[in-house]
Design a protein around this motif. Structure first.
Motif, PDB file in Angstrom:
ATOM      1  N   TRP A 128      16.007  36.949  -3.412  1.00 55.98           N
ATOM      2  CA  TRP A 128      16.309  36.808  -4.839  1.00 55.98           C
ATOM      3  C   TRP A 128      17.216  35.618  -5.130  1.00 55.98           C
ATOM      4  O   TRP A 128      18.161  35.343  -4.380  1.00 55.98           O
ATOM      5  CB  TRP A 128      17.000  38.072  -5.350  1.00 55.98           C
ATOM      6  CG  TRP A 128      16.043  39.200  -5.603  1.00 55.98           C
ATOM      7  CD1 TRP A 128      15.627  40.139  -4.695  1.00 55.98           C
ATOM      8  CD2 TRP A 128      15.375  39.495  -6.834  1.00 55.98           C
ATOM      9  NE1 TRP A 128      14.735  41.000  -5.289  1.00 55.98           N
ATOM     10  CE2 TRP A 128      14.566  40.636  -6.600  1.00 55.98           C
ATOM     11  CE3 TRP A 128      15.382  38.917  -8.106  1.00 55.98           C
ATOM     12  CZ2 TRP A 128      13.770  41.205  -7.593  1.00 55.98           C
ATOM     13  CZ3 TRP A 128      14.584  39.486  -9.096  1.00 55.98           C
ATOM     14  CH2 TRP A 128      13.791  40.614  -8.836  1.00 55.98           C
ATOM     15  N   SER A 167       8.308  35.945  -0.512  1.00 58.32           N
ATOM     16  CA  SER A 167       9.127  36.992  -1.126  1.00 58.32           C
ATOM     17  C   SER A 167      10.192  36.448  -2.079  1.00 58.32           C
ATOM     18  O   SER A 167      10.946  37.224  -2.677  1.00 58.32           O
ATOM     19  CB  SER A 167       9.808  37.831  -0.045  1.00 58.32           C
ATOM     20  OG  SER A 167      10.763  37.068   0.665  1.00 58.32           O
ATOM     21  N   THR A 189      12.022  35.414  -5.273  1.00 58.97           N
ATOM     22  CA  THR A 189      11.905  35.887  -6.641  1.00 58.97           C
ATOM     23  C   THR A 189      13.073  35.372  -7.460  1.00 58.97           C
ATOM     24  O   THR A 189      14.226  35.438  -7.014  1.00 58.97           O
ATOM     25  CB  THR A 189      11.903  37.426  -6.699  1.00 58.97           C
ATOM     26  OG1 THR A 189      10.937  37.928  -5.774  1.00 58.97           O
ATOM     27  CG2 THR A 189      11.569  37.918  -8.093  1.00 58.97           C
ATOM     28  N   ARG A 233      15.126  35.299 -11.308  1.00 56.80           N
ATOM     29  CA  ARG A 233      15.320  36.040 -12.555  1.00 56.80           C
ATOM     30  C   ARG A 233      16.625  35.597 -13.206  1.00 56.80           C
ATOM     31  O   ARG A 233      17.660  35.519 -12.532  1.00 56.80           O
ATOM     32  CB  ARG A 233      15.387  37.541 -12.281  1.00 56.80           C
ATOM     33  CG  ARG A 233      15.567  38.385 -13.541  1.00 56.80           C
ATOM     34  CD  ARG A 233      15.673  39.853 -13.212  1.00 56.80           C
ATOM     35  NE  ARG A 233      15.796  40.661 -14.432  1.00 56.80           N
ATOM     36  CZ  ARG A 233      15.941  41.977 -14.443  1.00 56.80           C
ATOM     37  NH1 ARG A 233      15.988  42.641 -13.297  1.00 56.80           N
ATOM     38  NH2 ARG A 233      16.054  42.619 -15.593  1.00 56.80           N
ATOM     39  N   GLY A 272       7.845  35.393  -9.667  1.00 49.63           N
ATOM     40  CA  GLY A 272       7.493  35.407  -8.257  1.00 49.63           C
ATOM     41  C   GLY A 272       7.326  34.007  -7.700  1.00 49.63           C
ATOM     42  O   GLY A 272       7.334  33.014  -8.435  1.00 49.63           O
ATOM     43  N   GLU A 302       4.319  31.709  -9.032  1.00 44.29           N
ATOM     44  CA  GLU A 302       4.568  31.257 -10.395  1.00 44.29           C
ATOM     45  C   GLU A 302       5.711  30.249 -10.433  1.00 44.29           C
ATOM     46  O   GLU A 302       5.688  29.281 -11.212  1.00 44.29           O
ATOM     47  CB  GLU A 302       4.876  32.449 -11.306  1.00 44.29           C
ATOM     48  CG  GLU A 302       5.182  32.111 -12.748  1.00 44.29           C
ATOM     49  CD  GLU A 302       3.984  31.588 -13.527  1.00 44.29           C
ATOM     50  OE1 GLU A 302       4.141  31.312 -14.737  1.00 44.29           O
ATOM     51  OE2 GLU A 302       2.889  31.458 -12.947  1.00 44.29           O
TER      52      GLU A 302
END
Length: 263
Positions: free
Chosen positions: A108, A128, A130, A132, A170, A173
């Protein structure tokens, strides 16, 4: 040449200044002791540094700020003002550095972690990885320069959607949007990011500095101003040691020795 794993402190290895921003402690949230250390290392920048590598040493690049620490502060506003000031000092020092910034983005990159991905020149992720923003989820507004950098990467309208909707992005993207440069295997992220960073150490450092400066100023200049700056820059480069070595090596059909002129 050493191929080290990321460390829990600012480390200079083979010309690459490795700057960890989080550790496995506290769920890989941003470690402000490391952020302050990294800012100091950037302010003491020396000629021996040829590239910067941002890393996390746990499962994630950075899971954002430590929300439990936010909640425990007597004055949450004062606490976050202090932490945002420290983070922004780091972002400014990172942006002002003369060499390319590479980010090894595993797991993350949330909140301020995503902000630092946006502040890098090249970001290497894995399947993996990610991203945000994570700010709306805790009722806070963004920091770390993401409201400046994200629109310049993905465009103004898409940036609005990502920040307002707290979009989870992800790896595939993120590459499509330009937030990640490319994807490698999850276990190869740090190795590949370090390889990329090391490639800049032996390259034409003056050229990299000028490219970063030109790109940084381009959103705020007219085409005519940018053309004039490019013209002046390439003329200066042609008479520099780096430019002379590059052109002479091309004519002689040999590999340029930029390392020799970087000293």
């Amino acid at each position: 040449m050493k191929n080290t794993e990321p460390t829990d402190t600012a480390t200079l290895v083979d010309g690459v200044l490795q700057l960890p921003i989080s550790t496995a402690a506290a769920g890989t949230s941003m470690d402000f002791t490391l952020i302050d250390e990294a800012t100091e290392a950037l302010r003491d920048y020396g000629a021996e540094i040829g590239a910067i590598l941002l890393t996390g040493t746990g499962a994630n690049f950075c899971a954002g700020g430590n929300v439990r620490h936010f909640a425990a502060a007597d004055d949450r506003g004062a606490y976050l003002h202090e932490k945002a000031t420290a983070l922004h000092d780091f972002v400014e020092a990172l942006t002002a550095a003369p060499t390319p910034v590479v980010a090894a983005v595993q797991g993350w990159a949330a909140g301020a972690g995503m902000s630092l991905v946006c502040a890098s020149d090249i970001a290497i992720g894995g399947p993996s990885t990610t991203l945000r923003p994570a700010y709306p989820g805790i009722g806070l507004s963004p920091d770390g320069g993401i409201t400046w950098s994200l629109p310049r990467i993905v465009g103004a309208r898409r940036a609005r959607e990502i920040l307002l909707s707290d979009t989870v992005i992800g790896a595939d993207e993120a590459v499509r949007l330009g937030l990640l440069s490319r994807i490698v295997g999850d276990d190869e992220i740090h190795t590949e990011a370090l390889r990329v960073a090391r490639s800049f150490v032996e390259g034409p450092r003056v050229t990299y500095t000028t490219i970063r400066q030109l790109l940084a100023q381009s959103p705020d200049t007219t085409l005519k101003q940018q053309l004039d700056t490019e013209r002046d820059g390439i003329a200066i480069a042609a008479n520099s040691k780096t430019g002379r070595e590059g052109v002479d090596a091309f004519v002689a059909k040999r590999k340029p020795d930029f390392a020799g002129v970087n000293q």
